[in-house]
Design a protein around this motif. Structure first.
Motif, PDB file in Angstrom:
ATOM      1  N   LEU A  93       0.836  -1.198   0.000  1.00  6.40           N
ATOM      2  CA  LEU A  93       0.000   0.000   0.000  1.00  6.40           C
ATOM      3  C   LEU A  93       0.875   1.253   0.000  1.00  6.40           C
ATOM      4  CD1 LEU A  93      -2.991   1.007   0.319  1.00  6.40           C
ATOM      5  CD2 LEU A  93      -2.497   1.143   2.771  1.00  6.40           C
ATOM      6  N   VAL A  94       0.485   2.270  -0.777  1.00  6.97           N
ATOM      7  CA  VAL A  94       1.236   3.518  -0.864  1.00  6.97           C
ATOM      8  C   VAL A  94       0.454   4.600  -0.117  1.00  6.97           C
ATOM      9  CG1 VAL A  94       2.239   5.239  -2.411  1.00  6.97           C
ATOM     10  CG2 VAL A  94       2.158   2.831  -3.108  1.00  6.97           C
ATOM     11  N   VAL A  95       1.143   5.304   0.795  1.00  9.16           N
ATOM     12  CA  VAL A  95       0.511   6.320   1.621  1.00  9.16           C
ATOM     13  C   VAL A  95       1.280   7.632   1.549  1.00  9.16           C
ATOM     14  CG1 VAL A  95      -0.482   4.610   3.217  1.00  9.16           C
ATOM     15  CG2 VAL A  95       1.762   5.633   3.719  1.00  9.16           C
ATOM     16  N   HIS A  96       0.606   8.691   1.988  1.00  9.17           N
ATOM     17  CA  HIS A  96       1.181  10.042   2.024  1.00  9.17           C
ATOM     18  C   HIS A  96       1.044  10.568   3.445  1.00  9.17           C
ATOM     19  CE1 HIS A  96       0.469  14.526   1.579  1.00  9.17           C
ATOM     20  NE2 HIS A  96       1.700  14.379   1.129  1.00  9.17           N
ATOM     21  N   GLY A  97       2.125  11.137   3.980  1.00 10.55           N
ATOM     22  CA  GLY A  97       2.108  11.720   5.310  1.00 10.55           C
ATOM     23  C   GLY A  97       2.710  13.113   5.304  1.00 10.55           C
ATOM     24  N   VAL A  98       2.241  13.943   6.244  1.00  7.36           N
ATOM     25  CA  VAL A  98       2.677  15.341   6.345  1.00  7.36           C
ATOM     26  C   VAL A  98       2.954  15.660   7.810  1.00  7.36           C
ATOM     27  CG1 VAL A  98       2.014  17.755   5.891  1.00  7.36           C
ATOM     28  CG2 VAL A  98       1.179  15.949   4.402  1.00  7.36           C
ATOM     29  N   GLU A  99       3.952  16.520   8.038  1.00  8.15           N
ATOM     30  CA  GLU A  99       4.221  16.959   9.398  1.00  8.15           C
ATOM     31  C   GLU A  99       2.997  17.709   9.940  1.00  8.15           C
ATOM     32  OE1 GLU A  99       7.130  20.111   9.949  1.00  8.15           O
ATOM     33  OE2 GLU A  99       6.691  20.881   7.970  1.00  8.15           O
ATOM     34  N   PRO A 100       2.775  17.824  11.195  1.00  9.54           N
ATOM     35  CA  PRO A 100       3.610  17.345  12.288  1.00  9.54           C
ATOM     36  C   PRO A 100       3.323  15.889  12.671  1.00  9.54           C
ATOM     37  CG  PRO A 100       1.802  18.595  13.220  1.00  9.54           C
ATOM     38  CD  PRO A 100       1.663  18.645  11.713  1.00  9.54           C
ATOM     39  N   GLU A 101       2.221  15.347  12.229  1.00 10.41           N
ATOM     40  CA  GLU A 101       1.867  13.956  12.564  1.00 10.41           C
ATOM     41  C   GLU A 101       2.177  13.066  11.365  1.00 10.41           C
ATOM     42  OE1 GLU A 101       0.861  12.856  15.515  1.00 10.41           O
ATOM     43  OE2 GLU A 101       0.820  14.870  16.369  1.00 10.41           O
ATOM     44  N   PHE A 102       3.448  12.770  11.142  1.00  4.56           N
ATOM     45  CA  PHE A 102       3.859  11.978   9.983  1.00  4.56           C
ATOM     46  C   PHE A 102       3.107  10.659   9.890  1.00  4.56           C
ATOM     47  CE2 PHE A 102       7.949  14.407  10.486  1.00  4.56           C
ATOM     48  CZ  PHE A 102       7.862  15.082   9.277  1.00  4.56           C
ATOM     49  N   GLU A 103       2.789  10.077  11.035  1.00  2.00           N
ATOM     50  CA  GLU A 103       2.181   8.752  11.041  1.00  2.00           C
ATOM     51  C   GLU A 103       0.671   8.759  10.769  1.00  2.00           C
ATOM     52  OE1 GLU A 103       6.001   8.968  12.815  1.00  2.00           O
ATOM     53  OE2 GLU A 103       4.203   9.958  13.566  1.00  2.00           O
ATOM     54  N   SER A 104       0.061   9.922  10.660  1.00  2.00           N
ATOM     55  CA  SER A 104      -1.351  10.039  10.254  1.00  2.00           C
ATOM     56  C   SER A 104      -1.359  10.200   8.740  1.00  2.00           C
ATOM     57  CB  SER A 104      -2.011  11.245  10.915  1.00  2.00           C
ATOM     58  OG  SER A 104      -2.086  11.055  12.301  1.00  2.00           O
ATOM     59  N   VAL A 105      -1.546   9.091   8.044  1.00  2.00           N
ATOM     60  CA  VAL A 105      -1.347   9.076   6.599  1.00  2.00           C
ATOM     61  C   VAL A 105      -2.652   8.961   5.829  1.00  2.00           C
ATOM     62  CG1 VAL A 105       0.995   8.152   6.756  1.00  2.00           C
ATOM     63  CG2 VAL A 105      -0.941   6.573   6.599  1.00  2.00           C
ATOM     64  N   THR A 106      -2.555   9.328   4.552  1.00  2.00           N
ATOM     65  CA  THR A 106      -3.651   9.192   3.598  1.00  2.00           C
ATOM     66  C   THR A 106      -3.244   8.151   2.570  1.00  2.00           C
ATOM     67  OG1 THR A 106      -4.154  11.544   3.851  1.00  2.00           O
ATOM     68  CG2 THR A 106      -5.045  10.430   1.901  1.00  2.00           C
ATOM     69  N   ARG A 107      -4.153   7.274   2.261  1.00  2.00           N
ATOM     70  CA  ARG A 107      -3.897   6.221   1.267  1.00  2.00           C
ATOM     71  C   ARG A 107      -3.897   6.831  -0.132  1.00  2.00           C
ATOM     72  NH1 ARG A 107      -7.755   0.979   0.809  1.00  2.00           N
ATOM     73  NH2 ARG A 107      -7.519   0.759  -1.425  1.00  2.00           N
ATOM     74  N   LEU A 108      -2.851   6.546  -0.920  1.00  2.00           N
ATOM     75  CA  LEU A 108      -2.752   7.059  -2.285  1.00  2.00           C
ATOM     76  C   LEU A 108      -3.056   5.998  -3.333  1.00  2.00           C
ATOM     77  CD1 LEU A 108       0.501   9.240  -2.217  1.00  2.00           C
ATOM     78  CD2 LEU A 108      -1.873   9.987  -2.003  1.00  2.00           C
ATOM     79  N   ALA A 109      -2.564   4.770  -3.110  1.00  2.00           N
ATOM     80  CA  ALA A 109      -2.715   3.720  -4.122  1.00  2.00           C
ATOM     81  C   ALA A 109      -2.477   2.358  -3.487  1.00  2.00           C
ATOM     82  CB  ALA A 109      -1.736   3.949  -5.268  1.00  2.00           C
ATOM     83  N   GLU A 110      -2.926   1.329  -4.193  1.00  2.00           N
ATOM     84  CA  GLU A 110      -2.771  -0.049  -3.710  1.00  2.00           C
ATOM     85  C   GLU A 110      -1.322  -0.527  -3.761  1.00  2.00           C
ATOM     86  OE1 GLU A 110      -5.011  -2.044  -2.208  1.00  2.00           O
ATOM     87  OE2 GLU A 110      -6.256  -0.249  -2.270  1.00  2.00           O
ATOM     88  N   ASN A 111      -0.535   0.033  -4.688  1.00  2.00           N
ATOM     89  CA  ASN A 111       0.875  -0.358  -4.820  1.00  2.00           C
ATOM     90  C   ASN A 111       1.594   0.694  -5.660  1.00  2.00           C
ATOM     91  OD1 ASN A 111       0.396  -1.061  -7.637  1.00  2.00           O
ATOM     92  ND2 ASN A 111      -0.528  -2.952  -6.863  1.00  2.00           N
ATOM     93  N   VAL A 112       2.891   0.522  -5.831  1.00  2.00           N
ATOM     94  CA  VAL A 112       3.700   1.505  -6.564  1.00  2.00           C
ATOM     95  C   VAL A 112       3.256   1.605  -8.021  1.00  2.00           C
ATOM     96  CG1 VAL A 112       6.025   2.082  -7.356  1.00  2.00           C
ATOM     97  CG2 VAL A 112       5.673   1.313  -5.014  1.00  2.00           C
ATOM     98  N   ASP A 113       2.973   0.485  -8.665  1.00  2.00           N
ATOM     99  CA  ASP A 113       2.518   0.520 -10.061  1.00  2.00           C
ATOM    100  C   ASP A 113       1.236   1.334 -10.192  1.00  2.00           C
ATOM    101  OD1 ASP A 113       4.647  -0.984 -10.968  1.00  2.00           O
ATOM    102  OD2 ASP A 113       3.542  -2.877 -10.960  1.00  2.00           O
ATOM    103  N   ALA A 114       0.291   1.125  -9.286  1.00  2.00           N
ATOM    104  CA  ALA A 114      -0.967   1.883  -9.326  1.00  2.00           C
ATOM    105  C   ALA A 114      -0.711   3.364  -9.097  1.00  2.00           C
ATOM    106  CB  ALA A 114      -1.948   1.330  -8.290  1.00  2.00           C
ATOM    107  N   LEU A 115       0.227   3.701  -8.213  1.00  2.00           N
ATOM    108  CA  LEU A 115       0.574   5.104  -7.989  1.00  2.00           C
ATOM    109  C   LEU A 115       1.124   5.728  -9.264  1.00  2.00           C
ATOM    110  CD1 LEU A 115       0.963   7.566  -6.123  1.00  2.00           C
ATOM    111  CD2 LEU A 115       3.261   6.675  -5.661  1.00  2.00           C
ATOM    112  N   MET A 116       2.044   5.027  -9.931  1.00  2.00           N
ATOM    113  CA  MET A 116       2.635   5.561 -11.159  1.00  2.00           C
ATOM    114  C   MET A 116       1.573   5.772 -12.232  1.00  2.00           C
ATOM    115  SD  MET A 116       5.613   6.255 -10.470  1.00  2.00           S
ATOM    116  CE  MET A 116       6.336   6.018  -8.879  1.00  2.00           C
ATOM    117  N   HIS A 117       0.617   4.862 -12.340  1.00  2.00           N
ATOM    118  CA  HIS A 117      -0.480   5.042 -13.299  1.00  2.00           C
ATOM    119  C   HIS A 117      -1.301   6.280 -12.934  1.00  2.00           C
ATOM    120  CE1 HIS A 117       0.457   0.934 -14.564  1.00  2.00           C
ATOM    121  NE2 HIS A 117      -0.138   1.271 -15.690  1.00  2.00           N
TER     122      HIS A 117
END
Length: 142
Positions: free
Chosen positions: A105-129
């Motif tokens: 799973l590919v996620v995105h995180g932002v300071e200050p709570e790096f560990e509170s992430v948003t899901r971007l894609a199921e995998n790297v290939d899906a993210l690149m698409h």
């Protein structure tokens, strides 16, 4: 850039880079925004063979420094044990894209709570698409 067996082994052991992602990493020497404020981490980064201002695990270190107690520190440890940062960005807010070492799973995180992430894609290939289709373009191509 030398992609020796030793470098791959170092990246795999130091950062627990999944074998499926090493092939992607082997495809470039450097991949960053024009201002170099956003970049993909490389095998050299994971192996500790670069002298950049930010180590591949910099945001994890920052989270440990900010942990209020042992429980916070354990939560940080559990998160970063699962997620491997693959893109770092320091052009505004510190942020990252990471891949789960367990599920891909590919996620995105932002300071200050790096560990509170948003899901971007199921995998790297899906993210690149998605990026090719214009999704998440602001993160990569500001």
């Amino acid at each position: 850039m030398l992609h020796t067996e030793s470098l791959v082994a170092d990246a795999a052991s130091i950062a627990a880079v999944p074998p499926s992602y090493i092939e992607f990493l082997s495809g470039f020497e450097s991949l960053s925004s024009e201002d170099e404020a956003t970049w993909f981490l490389t095998l050299e980064d994971y192996a500790g063979a670069t002298a950049g201002a930010f180590s591949w695990d910099e945001f994890e270190r920052m989270s440990f420094d900010a942990a209020m107690d042992g429980q916070d520190a354990e939560s940080v440890r559990v998160f970063w044990r699962e997620y491997l940062p693959v893109v770092l960005s320091v052009g505004g807010d510190y942020e990252f894209i990471a891949v789960s070492r367990l599920s891909g799973l590919v996620v995105h995180g932002v300071e200050p709570e790096f560990e509170s992430v948003t899901r971007l894609a199921e995998n790297v290939d899906a993210l690149m698409h998605k990026v090719i289709e214009g999704h998440h373009a602001g993160f990569f191509f500001d």
